[in-house]
Design a protein around this motif. Structure first.
Motif, PDB file in Angstrom:
ATOM      1  N   LEU A 193       2.870  -4.220   0.870  1.00 32.59           N
ATOM      2  CA  LEU A 193       4.302  -4.550   0.654  1.00 32.59           C
ATOM      3  C   LEU A 193       4.809  -6.128   0.960  1.00 32.59           C
ATOM      4  O   LEU A 193       5.216  -6.765   0.139  1.00 32.59           O
ATOM      5  N   THR A 194       4.615  -6.461   2.249  1.00 34.32           N
ATOM      6  CA  THR A 194       5.052  -7.946   2.584  1.00 34.32           C
ATOM      7  C   THR A 194       3.794  -8.845   2.563  1.00 34.32           C
ATOM      8  O   THR A 194       4.026 -10.024   3.065  1.00 34.32           O
ATOM      9  N   GLY A 195       2.729  -8.350   1.969  1.00 27.77           N
ATOM     10  CA  GLY A 195       1.419  -9.234   2.050  1.00 27.77           C
ATOM     11  C   GLY A 195       0.976  -9.413   3.419  1.00 27.77           C
ATOM     12  O   GLY A 195       0.007 -10.255   3.690  1.00 27.77           O
ATOM     13  N   ARG A 196       1.331  -8.621   4.434  1.00 24.51           N
ATOM     14  CA  ARG A 196       0.759  -8.520   5.748  1.00 24.51           C
ATOM     15  C   ARG A 196      -0.798  -8.207   5.565  1.00 24.51           C
ATOM     16  O   ARG A 196      -1.638  -8.840   6.124  1.00 24.51           O
ATOM     17  N   TYR A 197      -1.030  -7.121   4.704  1.00 23.90           N
ATOM     18  CA  TYR A 197      -2.576  -6.779   4.859  1.00 23.90           C
ATOM     19  C   TYR A 197      -3.195  -7.066   3.559  1.00 23.90           C
ATOM     20  O   TYR A 197      -2.609  -6.951   2.295  1.00 23.90           O
ATOM     21  N   LEU A 198      -4.302  -7.719   3.315  1.00 25.16           N
ATOM     22  CA  LEU A 198      -4.966  -7.994   2.047  1.00 25.16           C
ATOM     23  C   LEU A 198      -6.272  -7.226   2.215  1.00 25.16           C
ATOM     24  O   LEU A 198      -7.320  -7.452   2.890  1.00 25.16           O
TER      25      LEU A 198
ATOM     26  N   ILE B 226      -1.978   3.289  12.689  1.00 24.50           N
ATOM     27  CA  ILE B 226      -2.137   1.674  12.396  1.00 24.50           C
ATOM     28  C   ILE B 226      -0.384   1.249  12.232  1.00 24.50           C
ATOM     29  O   ILE B 226       0.412   2.033  12.273  1.00 24.50           O
ATOM     30  N   GLU B 227      -0.440   0.008  12.484  1.00 24.20           N
ATOM     31  CA  GLU B 227       0.834  -0.611  12.210  1.00 24.20           C
ATOM     32  C   GLU B 227       1.251  -0.939  10.864  1.00 24.20           C
ATOM     33  O   GLU B 227       0.638  -1.365  10.162  1.00 24.20           O
ATOM     34  N   LEU B 228       1.990   0.033  10.278  1.00 23.42           N
ATOM     35  CA  LEU B 228       2.486  -0.087   8.820  1.00 23.42           C
ATOM     36  C   LEU B 228       2.933  -1.288   8.405  1.00 23.42           C
ATOM     37  O   LEU B 228       3.776  -2.031   9.188  1.00 23.42           O
ATOM     38  N   ASP B 229       3.067  -1.668   7.263  1.00 23.21           N
ATOM     39  CA  ASP B 229       3.439  -2.836   6.614  1.00 23.21           C
ATOM     40  C   ASP B 229       4.947  -2.502   6.031  1.00 23.21           C
ATOM     41  O   ASP B 229       5.050  -2.119   4.825  1.00 23.21           O
ATOM     42  N   ILE B 230       6.040  -2.446   6.696  1.00 22.68           N
ATOM     43  CA  ILE B 230       7.319  -2.230   6.369  1.00 22.68           C
ATOM     44  C   ILE B 230       8.260  -3.136   6.720  1.00 22.68           C
ATOM     45  O   ILE B 230       8.080  -3.948   7.513  1.00 22.68           O
ATOM     46  N   PRO B 231       9.339  -3.537   6.040  1.00 26.83           N
ATOM     47  CA  PRO B 231      10.331  -4.467   6.299  1.00 26.83           C
ATOM     48  C   PRO B 231      10.951  -4.291   7.730  1.00 26.83           C
ATOM     49  O   PRO B 231      11.085  -3.152   7.975  1.00 26.83           O
ATOM     50  N   ASP B 232      11.324  -5.290   8.056  1.00 19.73           N
ATOM     51  CA  ASP B 232      11.925  -5.122   9.599  1.00 19.73           C
ATOM     52  C   ASP B 232      13.377  -4.188   9.342  1.00 19.73           C
ATOM     53  O   ASP B 232      14.061  -4.413   8.456  1.00 19.73           O
ATOM     54  N   GLY B 233      13.444  -3.194  10.289  1.00 16.73           N
ATOM     55  CA  GLY B 233      14.819  -2.468  10.341  1.00 16.73           C
ATOM     56  C   GLY B 233      14.539  -1.250   9.348  1.00 16.73           C
ATOM     57  O   GLY B 233      15.500  -0.344   9.302  1.00 16.73           O
TER      58      GLY B 233
ATOM     59  N   ARG C  12      -1.309   1.865   4.874  1.00 22.23           N
ATOM     60  CA  ARG C  12      -2.346   2.833   5.203  1.00 22.23           C
ATOM     61  C   ARG C  12      -3.382   3.371   4.522  1.00 22.23           C
ATOM     62  O   ARG C  12      -4.387   3.774   4.827  1.00 22.23           O
ATOM     63  N   TYR C  13      -3.147   3.342   3.097  1.00 22.57           N
ATOM     64  CA  TYR C  13      -4.259   3.922   2.331  1.00 22.57           C
ATOM     65  C   TYR C  13      -4.702   3.016   1.396  1.00 22.57           C
ATOM     66  O   TYR C  13      -4.273   1.926   0.942  1.00 22.57           O
ATOM     67  N   VAL C  14      -6.141   2.798   1.185  1.00 24.22           N
ATOM     68  CA  VAL C  14      -6.946   2.057   0.215  1.00 24.22           C
ATOM     69  C   VAL C  14      -7.491   2.889  -0.705  1.00 24.22           C
ATOM     70  O   VAL C  14      -8.217   3.988  -0.199  1.00 24.22           O
ATOM     71  N   VAL C  15      -7.311   2.868  -1.941  1.00 23.65           N
ATOM     72  CA  VAL C  15      -8.007   3.453  -3.173  1.00 23.65           C
ATOM     73  C   VAL C  15      -9.234   2.629  -3.534  1.00 23.65           C
ATOM     74  O   VAL C  15      -8.909   1.258  -3.977  1.00 23.65           O
ATOM     75  N   PHE C  16     -10.330   3.097  -4.216  1.00 26.40           N
ATOM     76  CA  PHE C  16     -11.544   2.269  -4.976  1.00 26.40           C
ATOM     77  C   PHE C  16     -11.946   3.202  -5.669  1.00 26.40           C
ATOM     78  O   PHE C  16     -12.101   4.347  -5.594  1.00 26.40           O
ATOM     79  N   GLN C  17     -13.012   2.480  -6.594  1.00 31.24           N
ATOM     80  CA  GLN C  17     -13.948   3.221  -7.543  1.00 31.24           C
ATOM     81  C   GLN C  17     -15.228   3.204  -6.927  1.00 31.24           C
ATOM     82  O   GLN C  17     -15.391   2.017  -6.190  1.00 31.24           O
ATOM     83  N   SER C  18     -15.913   4.241  -6.817  1.00 30.95           N
ATOM     84  CA  SER C  18     -17.219   4.043  -6.317  1.00 30.95           C
ATOM     85  C   SER C  18     -18.191   4.958  -7.532  1.00 30.95           C
ATOM     86  O   SER C  18     -17.895   5.920  -7.970  1.00 30.95           O
ATOM     87  N   ALA C  19     -19.528   4.428  -7.329  1.00 31.86           N
ATOM     88  CA  ALA C  19     -20.349   5.092  -8.198  1.00 31.86           C
ATOM     89  C   ALA C  19     -21.424   5.841  -7.184  1.00 31.86           C
ATOM     90  O   ALA C  19     -22.528   5.822  -7.668  1.00 31.86           O
ATOM     91  N   ARG C  20     -20.791   6.517  -6.149  1.00 32.20           N
ATOM     92  CA  ARG C  20     -21.812   7.207  -5.234  1.00 32.20           C
ATOM     93  C   ARG C  20     -22.546   8.333  -5.824  1.00 32.20           C
ATOM     94  O   ARG C  20     -23.682   8.526  -5.785  1.00 32.20           O
TER      95      ARG C  20
ATOM     96  N   LEU D 201     -10.746  -5.601   5.009  1.00 33.51           N
ATOM     97  CA  LEU D 201      -9.135  -5.698   5.050  1.00 33.51           C
ATOM     98  C   LEU D 201      -8.843  -6.842   6.145  1.00 33.51           C
ATOM     99  O   LEU D 201      -9.193  -7.098   7.094  1.00 33.51           O
ATOM    100  N   TYR D 202      -7.787  -7.954   5.702  1.00 34.48           N
ATOM    101  CA  TYR D 202      -7.455  -9.080   6.414  1.00 34.48           C
ATOM    102  C   TYR D 202      -6.018  -9.006   6.785  1.00 34.48           C
ATOM    103  O   TYR D 202      -5.269  -8.350   5.986  1.00 34.48           O
ATOM    104  N   ASP D 203      -5.736  -9.018   8.096  1.00 33.90           N
ATOM    105  CA  ASP D 203      -4.499  -8.966   8.642  1.00 33.90           C
ATOM    106  C   ASP D 203      -3.934 -10.205   8.771  1.00 33.90           C
ATOM    107  O   ASP D 203      -4.440 -10.836   9.644  1.00 33.90           O
ATOM    108  N   ARG D 204      -2.953 -10.743   8.267  1.00 32.83           N
ATOM    109  CA  ARG D 204      -2.161 -11.867   8.286  1.00 32.83           C
ATOM    110  C   ARG D 204      -1.665 -12.175   9.572  1.00 32.83           C
ATOM    111  O   ARG D 204      -1.521 -13.320  10.275  1.00 32.83           O
TER     112      ARG D 204
END
Length: 181
Positions: free
Chosen positions: A97-102, A168-175, A145-153, A116-119
């Motif tokens: 949401l706020t770009g904290r997690y990439l 985990i620390e969620l990426d939500i706006p302050d307040g 919290r969630y990551v989705v992806f495609q796999s060919a497993r 996952l990169y945490d800014r």
């Protein structure tokens, strides 16, 4: 006859290539610097944060394919210290949401992984690694919290969901109130 057509196509292609090269060398229009968003560099796979402030992309601005993060509010690139680099190939960015997690796809020693990169903490962690098959197109949920992806497993492309857990620390706006699980 066929050789004549092939020669004509070759000459046409060569003339188009020379025209493109000459127009690229126009001294009245120098290439923009690394700080500009729109450039003559090859850029692809854009991802925008949920709040519209951050833009992640794959770019070759520094002579290699890498993920760059651009702040649309102040119009400048942000450094990603602690981001996987070196021999790793990073691709397919996705922002919370706020770009904290990439979240991004990374290839380490020829094997695909999701990182996952945490800014805030300025570090990357591998979320998924050691898959024997291909994985692609990771996306992170707005709260991180969630990551989705495609796999060919299983020999075909399937959708997988990774729950990073309730602690985990969620990426939500302050307040914003934190939802109860």
């Amino acid at each position: 006859m066929a050789a004549h057509r092939l020669l004509r196509r070759f000459i046409q292609g060569l003339s188009y290539s020379l025209l493109a090269l000459l127009s690229a060398c126009n001294m009245n229009n120098p290439p923009p610097g690394i700080g500009d968003l729109n450039s003559r560099y090859n850029e692809e796979k854009p991802a925008i944060s949920g709040n519209g402030r951050w833009l992640a992309m794959v770019s070759n601005r520094r002579g290699m394919s890498e993920i760059l993060l651009y702040d649309l509010q102040v119009r400048r690139f942000e450094g990603l210290s602690g981001f996987y680099g070196g021999d790793a190939i990073a691709d397919s960015p996705s922002l919370s949401l706020t770009g904290r997690y990439l979240v991004y796809l990374v290839t380490l020693d020829g094997r695909p992984a999701i990182a996952l990169y945490d800014r805030i903490t300025k570090r990357s962690d591998l979320l998924i690694q050691g898959y024997r098959r291909w994985i692609q197109h990771p996306h992170i949920s707005p709260d991180g919290r969630y990551v989705v992806f495609q796999s060919a497993r299983k020999g075909q492309w399937d959708i997988e969901v990774l729950d990073r857990g309730p602690n985990i620390e969620l990426d939500i706006p302050d307040g914003t109130p934190i939802p109860n699980p």
